[in-house]
Design an enzyme around this catalytic site. Structure first.
Site, PDB file in Angstrom:
ATOM      1  N   LYS A 168      17.891  -8.775  84.476  1.00 54.14           N
ATOM      2  CA  LYS A 168      18.798  -8.981  85.582  1.00 54.14           C
ATOM      3  C   LYS A 168      18.765 -10.422  86.098  1.00 54.14           C
ATOM      4  O   LYS A 168      19.696 -10.874  86.770  1.00 54.14           O
ATOM      5  CB  LYS A 168      18.386  -8.069  86.752  1.00 54.14           C
ATOM      6  N   GLY A 169      17.676 -11.128  85.825  1.00 57.31           N
ATOM      7  CA  GLY A 169      17.443 -12.419  86.481  1.00 57.31           C
ATOM      8  C   GLY A 169      18.575 -13.425  86.347  1.00 57.31           C
ATOM      9  O   GLY A 169      18.843 -14.186  87.259  1.00 57.31           O
ATOM     10  N   ASP A 208      17.232 -17.100  83.447  1.00 52.90           N
ATOM     11  CA  ASP A 208      16.948 -17.620  84.765  1.00 52.90           C
ATOM     12  C   ASP A 208      15.770 -18.594  84.711  1.00 52.90           C
ATOM     13  O   ASP A 208      15.849 -19.713  85.192  1.00 52.90           O
ATOM     14  CB  ASP A 208      16.662 -16.484  85.766  1.00 52.90           C
ATOM     15  N   ASP A 221       8.666 -19.069  81.694  1.00 47.56           N
ATOM     16  CA  ASP A 221       7.313 -19.214  82.239  1.00 47.56           C
ATOM     17  C   ASP A 221       6.331 -19.254  81.068  1.00 47.56           C
ATOM     18  O   ASP A 221       6.094 -20.313  80.503  1.00 47.56           O
ATOM     19  CB  ASP A 221       7.061 -18.043  83.199  1.00 47.56           C
ATOM     20  N   PHE A 258       5.154 -18.403  92.195  1.00 45.85           N
ATOM     21  CA  PHE A 258       6.108 -17.334  91.954  1.00 45.85           C
ATOM     22  C   PHE A 258       7.323 -17.596  92.830  1.00 45.85           C
ATOM     23  O   PHE A 258       7.199 -17.809  94.031  1.00 45.85           O
ATOM     24  CB  PHE A 258       5.496 -15.974  92.262  1.00 45.85           C
ATOM     25  N   VAL A 259       8.486 -17.610  92.212  1.00 43.48           N
ATOM     26  CA  VAL A 259       9.701 -18.007  92.943  1.00 43.48           C
ATOM     27  C   VAL A 259      10.709 -16.858  92.980  1.00 43.48           C
ATOM     28  O   VAL A 259      10.722 -16.015  92.089  1.00 43.48           O
ATOM     29  CB  VAL A 259      10.331 -19.264  92.306  1.00 43.48           C
ATOM     30  N   ASP A 306      13.648 -11.977  91.452  1.00 38.38           N
ATOM     31  CA  ASP A 306      13.233 -10.973  92.441  1.00 38.38           C
ATOM     32  C   ASP A 306      11.721 -10.878  92.593  1.00 38.38           C
ATOM     33  O   ASP A 306      10.960 -11.290  91.716  1.00 38.38           O
ATOM     34  CB  ASP A 306      13.712  -9.592  91.999  1.00 38.38           C
TER      35      ASP A 306
HETATM   36  P1  XMP Z   1       8.178 -15.552  80.433  1.00 36.98           P
HETATM   37  O1  XMP Z   1       6.823 -15.608  81.084  1.00 36.98           O
HETATM   38  O2  XMP Z   1       8.301 -14.427  79.440  1.00 36.98           O
HETATM   39  O3  XMP Z   1       9.069 -15.241  81.680  1.00 36.98           O
HETATM   40  O4  XMP Z   1       8.617 -16.898  79.907  1.00 36.98           O
HETATM   41  C1  XMP Z   1      10.387 -15.005  81.628  1.00 36.98           C
HETATM   42  C2  XMP Z   1      10.755 -13.925  82.624  1.00 36.98           C
HETATM   43  O5  XMP Z   1       9.717 -13.680  83.578  1.00 36.98           O
HETATM   44  C3  XMP Z   1      10.247 -13.564  84.867  1.00 36.98           C
HETATM   45  N1  XMP Z   1       9.618 -14.588  85.731  1.00 36.98           N
HETATM   46  C4  XMP Z   1       9.762 -14.660  87.054  1.00 36.98           C
HETATM   47  N2  XMP Z   1      10.479 -13.893  87.898  1.00 36.98           N
HETATM   48  N3  XMP Z   1       9.783 -15.247  89.705  1.00 36.98           N
HETATM   49  C5  XMP Z   1      10.486 -14.208  89.219  1.00 36.98           C
HETATM   50  O6  XMP Z   1      11.138 -13.527  89.997  1.00 36.98           O
HETATM   51  C6  XMP Z   1       9.043 -16.062  88.924  1.00 36.98           C
HETATM   52  O7  XMP Z   1       8.423 -17.014  89.414  1.00 36.98           O
HETATM   53  C7  XMP Z   1       9.034 -15.751  87.519  1.00 36.98           C
HETATM   54  N4  XMP Z   1       8.436 -16.324  86.457  1.00 36.98           N
HETATM   55  C8  XMP Z   1       8.813 -15.589  85.390  1.00 36.98           C
HETATM   56  C9  XMP Z   1      11.723 -13.750  84.729  1.00 36.98           C
HETATM   57  O8  XMP Z   1      12.355 -12.484  84.723  1.00 36.98           O
HETATM   58  C10 XMP Z   1      11.919 -14.377  83.394  1.00 36.98           C
HETATM   59  O9  XMP Z   1      13.120 -13.960  82.776  1.00 36.98           O
HETATM   60 MG    MG Z   2      14.794 -13.249  83.300  1.00 36.88          MG
END
Ligand code: XMP
Ligand code: MG
Length: 192
Positions: free
Chosen positions: A48-49, A111, A114, A163-164, A170
Site C-alpha cells: 500500500k505504501g 515508497d 530500507d 521510522f517514518v 504507515d
Molecule cells: P525493505 O526493508 O524491504 O523495506 O527495503 C521496504 C518496505 O518496508 C517498509 N518500510 C517502512 N514503512 N516507515 C514505514 O512506514 C518506514 O520508516 C519504513 N521503512 C521501510 C515499506 O513498506 C517499504 O515498502
Molecule cells: Mg512499500
C-alpha cells in the site's frame, strides 16, 4: 490541514513538507520522462505504501513534454513488516500485477527502500517475466541498514535513520493520509 485526533501529540517532526515531496516527484518525473522519451512505459506501484507516489508520479510524467509515448499504471501488493517497525525479513506477495510485462519497459515504484529485501524480491520476480527493461524508482531512501545492495535507478529524497510515516507510509495502518513525511515521537510506538 486538520490532523485527526488519534494523531494528536504523536508527531515528533516533519521531515519533508508537501511541497518538498512534490518537487522531488517532479524531479523523478523529469528523469524518467527523459529516459523513456517516445517509448511505452509500465509503472508498477508497490502498495500500500506507494499509493500516493504512483498516483502523483504518473500524473507528473504526463505533464512532462516529450515523455513516454504511452503510460500504463498498475500495482502489486506486498507485505514484509506486518504491524511492526522492524522488517520480518520475509516478503509476501499479497496481490500480483494484472498487466503482462513481457517485452515492456517497467519501472517499479516504491515508497521507501530500507534493507532492500522488498525491491530485491520484486526485481527477481519480475525479471522472470522477461520485461524489455526493469528499473526501480523510490521516493524515499533509507540507506543505513541495507542487507542487499539492490540497484535503485531513481531516488527522490534521503530520510534520516528513523521510522517514518505519512504520504502513504504507515505505523499500524495509521498516518498514511498525512500529506507530508514525519517522524513519530517514541511514545507513539506501542511495541517494545
Ligand atoms: P525493505 O526493508 O524491504 O523495506 O527495503 C521496504 C518496505 O518496508 C517498509 N518500510 C517502512 N514503512 N516507515 C514505514 O512506514 C518506514 O520508516 C519504513 N521503512 C521501510 C515499506 O513498506 C517499504 O515498502
Ligand atoms: Mg512499500
Amino acid at each position: 490541514m486538520k490532523i485527526t485526533d488519534s494523531y494528536e501529540g504523536t508527531i515528533e517532526r516533519t521531515l519533508f513538507t508537501e511541497d518538498e515531496i512534490s518537487a522531488a516527484i517532479s524531479r523523478l518525473a523529469t528523469q524518467i520522462a527523459e529516459d523513456y522519451s517516445g517509448q511505452p512505459l509500465t509503472l508498477l506501484g508497490v502498495l500500500k505504501g506507494a499509493l500516493y507516489v504512483i498516483a502523483d508520479l504518473a500524473r507528473a510524467l504526463s505533464a512532462v513534454p516529450g515523455g513516454p509515448s504511452e503510460i500504463i499504471v498498475d500495482y502489486l501488493c506486498v507485505s514484509s513488516y506486518g504491524n511492526s517497525t522492524r522488517s520480518s525479513g520475509e516478503v509476501r506477495l499479497l496481490k500480483d500485477a494484472s498487466v503482462q510485462i513481457t517485452g515492456r519497459n517497467v519501472v517499479i515504484v516504491e515508497d521507501i527502500v530500507d534493507n532492500g529485501l522488498t525491491l530485491s524480491y520484486l526485481r527477481s520476480l519480475l525479471e522472470e517475466r522477461r520485461p524489455a527493461s526493469l528499473r526501480s524508482c523510490v521516493l524515499f531512501d533509507k540507506p543505513y541498514h541495507r542487507r542487499i545492495d539492490v540497484p535503485v535507478e531513481y531516488v527522490g529524497l534521503q530520510t534520516p535513520d528513523a521510522f517514518v510515516v505519512g504520504y502513504g507510509l504507515d505505523y499500524q495502518e495509521l498516518f498514511r493520509n498525512l500529506p507530508y513525511l514525519a517522524q513519530l515521537r517514541p511514545s507513539a510506538f506501542t511495541e517494545g
